[in-house]
Design an enzyme around this catalytic site. Structure first.
Site, short mmCIF file in Angstrom:
data_model
loop_
_atom_site.label_atom_id
_atom_site.label_comp_id
_atom_site.label_asym_id
_atom_site.label_seq_id
_atom_site.Cartn_x
_atom_site.Cartn_y
_atom_site.Cartn_z
N ARG A 69 -10.23 -0.08 8.75
CA ARG A 69 -9.42 -1.08 9.30
C ARG A 69 -10.26 -2.39 10.03
NH1 ARG A 69 -3.66 -0.26 8.93
NH2 ARG A 69 -2.27 -1.87 9.32
N ARG B 138 11.66 -5.14 4.91
CA ARG B 138 11.59 -3.76 4.72
C ARG B 138 12.26 -3.02 5.45
NH1 ARG B 138 5.46 -1.73 5.57
NH2 ARG B 138 5.82 -2.35 7.70
N LYS C 298 0.74 -1.27 -0.07
CA LYS C 298 0.21 0.17 -0.14
C LYS C 298 0.86 1.40 -0.13
CE LYS C 298 -2.11 -1.37 3.81
NZ LYS C 298 -1.42 -2.58 4.18
N ARG D 128 11.61 -0.86 10.96
CA ARG D 128 10.32 -0.35 11.74
C ARG D 128 10.25 -1.46 13.01
NH1 ARG D 128 4.85 0.59 8.17
NH2 ARG D 128 3.98 -0.87 10.00
N ARG E 292 0.37 -9.02 13.46
CA ARG E 292 -0.48 -8.40 12.48
C ARG E 292 -1.18 -8.85 11.36
NH1 ARG E 292 4.50 -4.83 10.50
NH2 ARG E 292 3.24 -3.92 9.32
P1 AP5 Z 1 4.64 -1.70 2.03
O1 AP5 Z 1 4.38 -0.72 0.82
O2 AP5 Z 1 5.37 -0.92 3.15
O3 AP5 Z 1 3.37 -2.51 2.67
P2 AP5 Z 1 2.10 -1.84 3.30
O4 AP5 Z 1 1.09 -2.56 2.56
O5 AP5 Z 1 2.28 -0.21 3.26
O6 AP5 Z 1 2.57 -2.35 4.80
P3 AP5 Z 1 2.36 -1.87 6.23
O7 AP5 Z 1 3.21 -2.62 7.12
O8 AP5 Z 1 2.94 -0.35 5.98
O9 AP5 Z 1 0.94 -1.77 6.58
P4 AP5 Z 1 0.25 -2.31 7.56
O10 AP5 Z 1 -0.96 -2.03 7.05
O11 AP5 Z 1 0.59 -3.35 8.40
O12 AP5 Z 1 0.97 -1.07 8.49
P5 AP5 Z 1 0.47 0.65 9.13
O13 AP5 Z 1 1.71 1.63 9.08
O14 AP5 Z 1 -0.73 0.85 8.24
O15 AP5 Z 1 5.45 -2.71 1.39
C1 AP5 Z 1 6.28 -3.90 2.28
C2 AP5 Z 1 7.65 -4.21 1.73
O16 AP5 Z 1 7.28 -4.94 0.64
C3 AP5 Z 1 8.53 -3.23 1.27
O17 AP5 Z 1 9.63 -3.48 1.95
C4 AP5 Z 1 8.37 -2.85 -0.29
O18 AP5 Z 1 9.51 -2.40 -0.67
C5 AP5 Z 1 8.12 -4.44 -0.52
N1 AP5 Z 1 7.17 -4.31 -1.74
C6 AP5 Z 1 6.17 -3.68 -2.00
N2 AP5 Z 1 5.47 -4.22 -3.21
C7 AP5 Z 1 6.25 -5.15 -3.60
C8 AP5 Z 1 6.25 -6.12 -4.56
N3 AP5 Z 1 5.25 -6.06 -5.54
N4 AP5 Z 1 7.23 -6.98 -4.92
C9 AP5 Z 1 8.34 -7.19 -3.89
N5 AP5 Z 1 8.32 -6.26 -2.91
C10 AP5 Z 1 7.24 -5.54 -2.71
O19 AP5 Z 1 -0.25 0.30 10.36
C11 AP5 Z 1 0.81 0.02 11.55
C12 AP5 Z 1 0.15 -0.06 12.75
O20 AP5 Z 1 -0.41 1.07 13.05
C13 AP5 Z 1 -1.19 -1.26 12.70
O21 AP5 Z 1 -0.31 -2.62 12.86
C14 AP5 Z 1 -1.76 -0.93 13.92
O22 AP5 Z 1 -1.44 -1.12 15.18
C15 AP5 Z 1 -1.86 0.81 13.76
N6 AP5 Z 1 -2.86 1.25 12.77
C16 AP5 Z 1 -2.69 1.82 11.38
N7 AP5 Z 1 -3.90 2.17 10.91
C17 AP5 Z 1 -4.74 1.59 11.76
C18 AP5 Z 1 -6.32 1.76 11.91
N8 AP5 Z 1 -6.82 2.37 10.73
N9 AP5 Z 1 -6.79 1.22 12.68
C19 AP5 Z 1 -6.39 0.55 13.85
N10 AP5 Z 1 -5.16 0.75 13.95
C20 AP5 Z 1 -4.07 1.20 13.09
#
Ligand code: AP5
Length: 213
Positions: A88, A127, A13, A160, A171
């Site tokens: 979410r 990552r 994402k 991270r 997660r």
């Molecule tokens: P990346 O693009 O970073 O993936 P992402 O989908 O953004 O993953 P996140 O871990 O950031 O999502 P998340 O939803 O768990 O975390 P968030 O920050 O929202 O890609 C990942 C890796 O893969 C990178 O190294 C990239 O280079 C690689 N990659 C990407 N595409 C690729 C491809 N096609 N091929 C190969 N490699 C690839 O949330 C963190 C925490 O915050 C949550 O756990 C929760 O505690 C809290 N939180 C956030 N939002 C909420 C909410 N709405 N409600 C409640 N709690 C929340």
């Protein structure tokens, strides 16, 4: 246009967000980035969010929705928002759609990045993230040009805290229990485009951009 970028942790994402912003001019709103910013600044919200994020769980709905809806009223959010990591839970989805409708807006499309759990674990453990601007990299698939230095802003690129294998598994559990049901809810209400995200980043980007264009 308001767009939801949906998918499990590590689906890509954050990686795809800038292409969506370029394609449709929406403001990128990542709830995870907002919490991490508060964490870095040591705010009350950051300390609260840390309790949940460190264990791989979700921050409570009322906290998340309050932050998102207060941001939606800002001038730079008025012509459209790209929601990354939100909604979410079904409750968050209901409150988001209610807010948009009340303000004469709607979700134009939800793009669902489809990727298997085992792929996600490998991606997240490799990552690296810029601690200044939030740009994401991967040690093998998408490294910065200079080791540990952000291509975009020159900031330090680090791992991270919640990308340890143990926390990633929690997660993923939280995703299946609380977030996957949002997809069924969305399918009944807004256009959803499924994109196979287990392909090279550029190929995924092409499909994501086509979905929002
Ligand atoms: P990346 O693009 O970073 O993936 P992402 O989908 O953004 O993953 P996140 O871990 O950031 O999502 P998340 O939803 O768990 O975390 P968030 O920050 O929202 O890609 C990942 C890796 O893969 C990178 O190294 C990239 O280079 C690689 N990659 C990407 N595409 C690729 C491809 N096609 N091929 C190969 N490699 C690839 O949330 C963190 C925490 O915050 C949550 O756990 C929760 O505690 C809290 N939180 C956030 N939002 C909420 C909410 N709405 N409600 C409640 N709690 C929340």
């Amino acid at each position: 246009m308001d767009v939801i970028l949906f998918g499990p942790p590590g689906a890509g994402k954050g990686t795809q967000a800038s292409a969506v912003v370029d394609a449709c001019g929406a403001l990128h709103l990542s709830t995870g980035d907002i919490f991490r910013k508060h964490l870095r600044e040591g705010t009350e919200l950051g300390l609260l969010a840390k309790k949940f994020m460190a264990g791989g769980g979700l921050v409570p709905d009322d906290v998340v929705v309050r932050i998102v809806t207060s941001r939606l009223g800002d001038e730079d959010a008025k012509s459209g928002v790209l929601f990354d990591g939100f909604p979410r839970t079904v409750r968050q989805a209901e409150l988001l759609v209610d807010w948009l409708v009340a303000n004469g807006r709607e979700v134009g499309v939800a793009v669902n990045l489809v990727v298997a759990d085992e792929v996600v674990v490998g991606r997240l453990s490799g990552r690296r993230t810029c601690s200044s601007c939030g740009a994401t990299y991967h040690v093998d698939h998408n490294p910065p040009a200079v080791v540990d230095v952000c291509d975009r802003c020159g900031g330090p690129v680090v791992q991270r805290d919640d990308d340890s294998v143990e926390t990633v598994k929690k997660r993923i559990e939280a995703y299946h229990a609380q977030t996957a049901p949002v997809l069924d809810w969305l399918r009944e209400r807004v256009p959803v485009v499924d994109v196979d995200a287990d392909r090279p980043i550029a190929d995924v980007r092409n499909d994501v951009v086509a979905a929002v264009s």
